[in-house]
Design a protein around this motif. Structure first.
Motif, PDB file in Angstrom:
ATOM      1  N   MET A  15     -11.059  -1.901  15.436  1.00 48.95           N
ATOM      2  CA  MET A  15     -11.061  -0.925  16.517  1.00 48.95           C
ATOM      3  C   MET A  15      -9.821  -0.044  16.425  1.00 48.95           C
ATOM      4  SD  MET A  15     -12.234  -3.877  19.026  1.00 48.95           S
ATOM      5  CE  MET A  15     -11.828  -4.944  17.659  1.00 48.95           C
ATOM      6  N   PHE A  16      -9.999   1.227  16.729  1.00 49.39           N
ATOM      7  CA  PHE A  16      -8.920   2.211  16.707  1.00 49.39           C
ATOM      8  C   PHE A  16      -8.602   2.616  18.136  1.00 49.39           C
ATOM      9  CE2 PHE A  16      -7.725   6.722  16.908  1.00 49.39           C
ATOM     10  CZ  PHE A  16      -6.578   6.730  16.110  1.00 49.39           C
ATOM     11  N   ILE A  17      -7.308   2.609  18.467  1.00 50.28           N
ATOM     12  CA  ILE A  17      -6.854   3.032  19.795  1.00 50.28           C
ATOM     13  C   ILE A  17      -5.640   3.939  19.623  1.00 50.28           C
ATOM     14  CG2 ILE A  17      -5.959   2.282  22.041  1.00 50.28           C
ATOM     15  CD1 ILE A  17      -7.394  -0.394  21.580  1.00 50.28           C
ATOM     16  N   SER A  18      -5.633   5.030  20.378  1.00 50.93           N
ATOM     17  CA  SER A  18      -4.519   5.981  20.247  1.00 50.93           C
ATOM     18  C   SER A  18      -4.184   6.608  21.595  1.00 50.93           C
ATOM     19  CB  SER A  18      -4.896   7.086  19.251  1.00 50.93           C
ATOM     20  OG  SER A  18      -3.917   8.097  19.227  1.00 50.93           O
ATOM     21  N   SER A  19      -2.904   6.919  21.751  1.00 53.03           N
ATOM     22  CA  SER A  19      -2.449   7.713  22.887  1.00 53.03           C
ATOM     23  C   SER A  19      -2.275   9.167  22.480  1.00 53.03           C
ATOM     24  CB  SER A  19      -1.100   7.184  23.385  1.00 53.03           C
ATOM     25  OG  SER A  19      -0.123   7.354  22.357  1.00 53.03           O
ATOM     26  N   GLY A  20      -2.481   9.452  21.201  1.00 52.19           N
ATOM     27  CA  GLY A  20      -2.137  10.751  20.643  1.00 52.19           C
ATOM     28  C   GLY A  20      -0.846  10.628  19.867  1.00 52.19           C
ATOM     29  N   GLU A  21       0.148  10.026  20.510  1.00 52.89           N
ATOM     30  CA  GLU A  21       1.436   9.808  19.843  1.00 52.89           C
ATOM     31  C   GLU A  21       1.419   8.521  19.021  1.00 52.89           C
ATOM     32  OE1 GLU A  21       6.122   8.955  20.996  1.00 52.89           O
ATOM     33  OE2 GLU A  21       4.810   9.976  22.453  1.00 52.89           O
ATOM     34  N   LYS A  23      -0.776   5.261  17.268  1.00 51.90           N
ATOM     35  CA  LYS A  23      -2.102   4.955  16.729  1.00 51.90           C
ATOM     36  C   LYS A  23      -2.092   3.539  16.166  1.00 51.90           C
ATOM     37  CE  LYS A  23      -3.029   9.785  15.587  1.00 51.90           C
ATOM     38  NZ  LYS A  23      -3.578  10.751  14.606  1.00 51.90           N
ATOM     39  N   ILE A  24      -3.016   2.708  16.665  1.00 48.44           N
ATOM     40  CA  ILE A  24      -3.050   1.318  16.214  1.00 48.44           C
ATOM     41  C   ILE A  24      -4.482   0.896  15.876  1.00 48.44           C
ATOM     42  CG2 ILE A  24      -1.035   0.716  17.633  1.00 48.44           C
ATOM     43  CD1 ILE A  24      -3.035  -0.780  19.517  1.00 48.44           C
ATOM     44  N   LEU A  25      -4.575  -0.165  15.090  1.00 47.79           N
ATOM     45  CA  LEU A  25      -5.836  -0.856  14.888  1.00 47.79           C
ATOM     46  C   LEU A  25      -5.756  -2.224  15.537  1.00 47.79           C
ATOM     47  CD1 LEU A  25      -6.659  -0.294  11.081  1.00 47.79           C
ATOM     48  CD2 LEU A  25      -7.548   0.990  13.053  1.00 47.79           C
ATOM     49  N   ILE A  26      -6.860  -2.660  16.107  1.00 41.98           N
ATOM     50  CA  ILE A  26      -7.028  -4.071  16.449  1.00 41.98           C
ATOM     51  C   ILE A  26      -7.998  -4.640  15.429  1.00 41.98           C
ATOM     52  CG2 ILE A  26      -7.872  -5.727  18.143  1.00 41.98           C
ATOM     53  CD1 ILE A  26      -6.960  -3.858  20.330  1.00 41.98           C
ATOM     54  N   ALA A  47      -2.715   7.138   7.157  1.00 39.32           N
ATOM     55  CA  ALA A  47      -1.268   7.171   6.947  1.00 39.32           C
ATOM     56  C   ALA A  47      -0.496   7.359   8.251  1.00 39.32           C
ATOM     57  CB  ALA A  47      -0.913   8.287   5.966  1.00 39.32           C
ATOM     58  N   GLU A  48      -1.174   7.739   9.305  1.00 40.70           N
ATOM     59  CA  GLU A  48      -0.515   7.949  10.588  1.00 40.70           C
ATOM     60  C   GLU A  48      -0.571   6.721  11.501  1.00 40.70           C
ATOM     61  OE1 GLU A  48      -2.299  11.403  12.265  1.00 40.70           O
ATOM     62  OE2 GLU A  48      -1.372  12.778  10.816  1.00 40.70           O
ATOM     63  N   LEU A  49      -1.184   5.636  11.014  1.00 40.66           N
ATOM     64  CA  LEU A  49      -1.229   4.412  11.814  1.00 40.66           C
ATOM     65  C   LEU A  49       0.177   3.854  12.020  1.00 40.66           C
ATOM     66  CD1 LEU A  49      -4.284   2.588  10.184  1.00 40.66           C
ATOM     67  CD2 LEU A  49      -4.202   3.543  12.504  1.00 40.66           C
ATOM     68  N   ASP A  50       0.386   3.231  13.176  1.00 40.76           N
ATOM     69  CA  ASP A  50       1.679   2.632  13.492  1.00 40.76           C
ATOM     70  C   ASP A  50       1.694   1.120  13.326  1.00 40.76           C
ATOM     71  OD1 ASP A  50       3.362   4.926  14.520  1.00 40.76           O
ATOM     72  OD2 ASP A  50       1.601   5.130  15.807  1.00 40.76           O
ATOM     73  N   TYR A  72       0.189   1.406   3.376  1.00 42.33           N
ATOM     74  CA  TYR A  72       0.744   2.334   4.366  1.00 42.33           C
ATOM     75  C   TYR A  72       2.001   1.792   5.047  1.00 42.33           C
ATOM     76  CZ  TYR A  72      -3.766   4.594   3.721  1.00 42.33           C
ATOM     77  OH  TYR A  72      -4.876   5.209   3.168  1.00 42.33           O
ATOM     78  N   ASN A  73       2.539   0.688   4.523  1.00 46.74           N
ATOM     79  CA  ASN A  73       3.755   0.085   5.073  1.00 46.74           C
ATOM     80  C   ASN A  73       3.599  -0.193   6.568  1.00 46.74           C
ATOM     81  OD1 ASN A  73       6.390  -0.931   4.909  1.00 46.74           O
ATOM     82  ND2 ASN A  73       7.272   1.023   5.544  1.00 46.74           N
ATOM     83  N   LEU A  74       2.508  -0.869   6.913  1.00 44.16           N
ATOM     84  CA  LEU A  74       2.173  -1.107   8.322  1.00 44.16           C
ATOM     85  C   LEU A  74       2.622  -2.475   8.793  1.00 44.16           C
ATOM     86  CD1 LEU A  74      -1.487   0.255   8.508  1.00 44.16           C
ATOM     87  CD2 LEU A  74       0.527   1.215   9.626  1.00 44.16           C
ATOM     88  N   PRO A  75       3.289  -2.543   9.928  1.00 43.71           N
ATOM     89  CA  PRO A  75       3.569  -3.846  10.537  1.00 43.71           C
ATOM     90  C   PRO A  75       2.291  -4.481  11.062  1.00 43.71           C
ATOM     91  CG  PRO A  75       4.352  -2.069  11.951  1.00 43.71           C
ATOM     92  CD  PRO A  75       3.884  -1.429  10.689  1.00 43.71           C
ATOM     93  N   ILE A  76       2.218  -5.805  10.913  1.00 47.96           N
ATOM     94  CA  ILE A  76       1.082  -6.581  11.400  1.00 47.96           C
ATOM     95  C   ILE A  76       1.575  -7.495  12.514  1.00 47.96           C
ATOM     96  CG2 ILE A  76      -0.687  -8.276  10.813  1.00 47.96           C
ATOM     97  CD1 ILE A  76      -0.396  -7.328   7.890  1.00 47.96           C
TER      98      ILE A  76
END
Length: 262
Positions: A15-21, A23-26, A47-50, A72-76
């Motif tokens: 699932m993708f959730i964003s505030s605009g600023e 952006k995360i996946l669950i 590449a814009e995922l946080d 993408y060097n993403l924290p989990i």
């Protein structure tokens, strides 16, 4: 706030959730390439995922997290027991990206992500409530039963994705071996269509119209029309106005669906 179910079902979930600023996946329970494609299909840049937040360690929720984290060097983010149980197939994760949730709340830019306990046969399954100001999205799947903890964490959300995994009769008379049938039907298995309908009926309080998405449908023991109609019948029996009180939809198994901007 934006919500989209990228994939939802027994074959993989994300699932993708964003505030605009922010952006995360669950979860990322399909190959990394599939998650990338789904994000691009809803005009989002991987590449814009946080960050990625993990509900539990089963492969249909974690299959792609290692690839995405490395690329993408993403924290989990996951709780300690889930990290200990995470399958070795996710591969090596950079130390900085191993984020153990010792508390049940994390902030990513302007999103606040709160985890809560889910009754499921895994190390320590979690659901998530995601806040942006007064807006809230809640995700609760892989539910053996609809617990009071789950209810308290999802009841005031604007958008809710909740499990409607199986039709009990299809499961009982279907091809699963008996031990697997017992597991699915147990209090730490999966939520049936009927149990889902009863749970949703408790969430409708007239304070605001809720958008509810039925998710994590079994490919073998359910189908979308049956899940939807079963829940609708229960809501009607309880006098819930399907136009005024709730917007009810079903998440797609194989492609992004329920893109909601609110």
């Amino acid at each position: 706030m934006i919500f989209s179910s990228l994939y939802s079902g027994s074959s993989g979930n994300s699932m993708f959730i964003s505030s605009g600023e922010a952006k995360i996946l669950i979860d990322a329970g399909l190959p990394g390439k599939s998650i990338e494609k789904a994000l691009k299909d809803i005009d989002q840049n991987p590449a814009e995922l946080d960050a990625i937040f993990v509900t539990h360690e089963h492969s249909d929720h974690v299959k792609g997290i290692g690839v995405l984290s490395r690329k993408y060097n993403l924290p989990i983010y996951a709780n300690e027991l889930t990290w200990k149980a995470m399958p070795s197939s996710i591969g090596n994760i950079k130390e900085d990206n191993i984020r153990v949730m010792l508390e049940n709340q994390v902030s990513i830019k302007d999103l606040d992500i709160v985890s809560f306990e889910i009754p499921h046969d895994s190390a320590s399954a979690q659901g998530y409530a995601v806040y942006h100001g007064k807006k809230k999205v809640a995700v609760a799947t892989d539910l053996g039963h609809y617990s009071e903890i789950v209810r308290k964490n999802i009841e005031d959300a604007d958008v809710i994705l909740i499990e409607s995994n199986h039709d009990v009769e299809m499961l009982k008379f279907g091809p699963y071996p008996y031990p697997l049938k017992r597991r699915v039907l147990s209090d730490f298995g999966h939520l049936s269509n009927d149990a889902c309908g009863n749970a949703i009926s408790e969430l409708i309080n007239g304070s605001k119209r809720k958008r509810v998405i039925l998710g994590h449908l079994s490919e073998t023991n359910n189908y979308p029309e049956l899940a939807y109609q079963t829940v609708v019948n229960i809501l009607r029996e309880k006098g819930i106005d399907l136009n005024k009180d709730i917007g009810l939809t079903v998440a797609r198994r194989d492609m992004p669906s329920n893109y909601i901007e609110f």
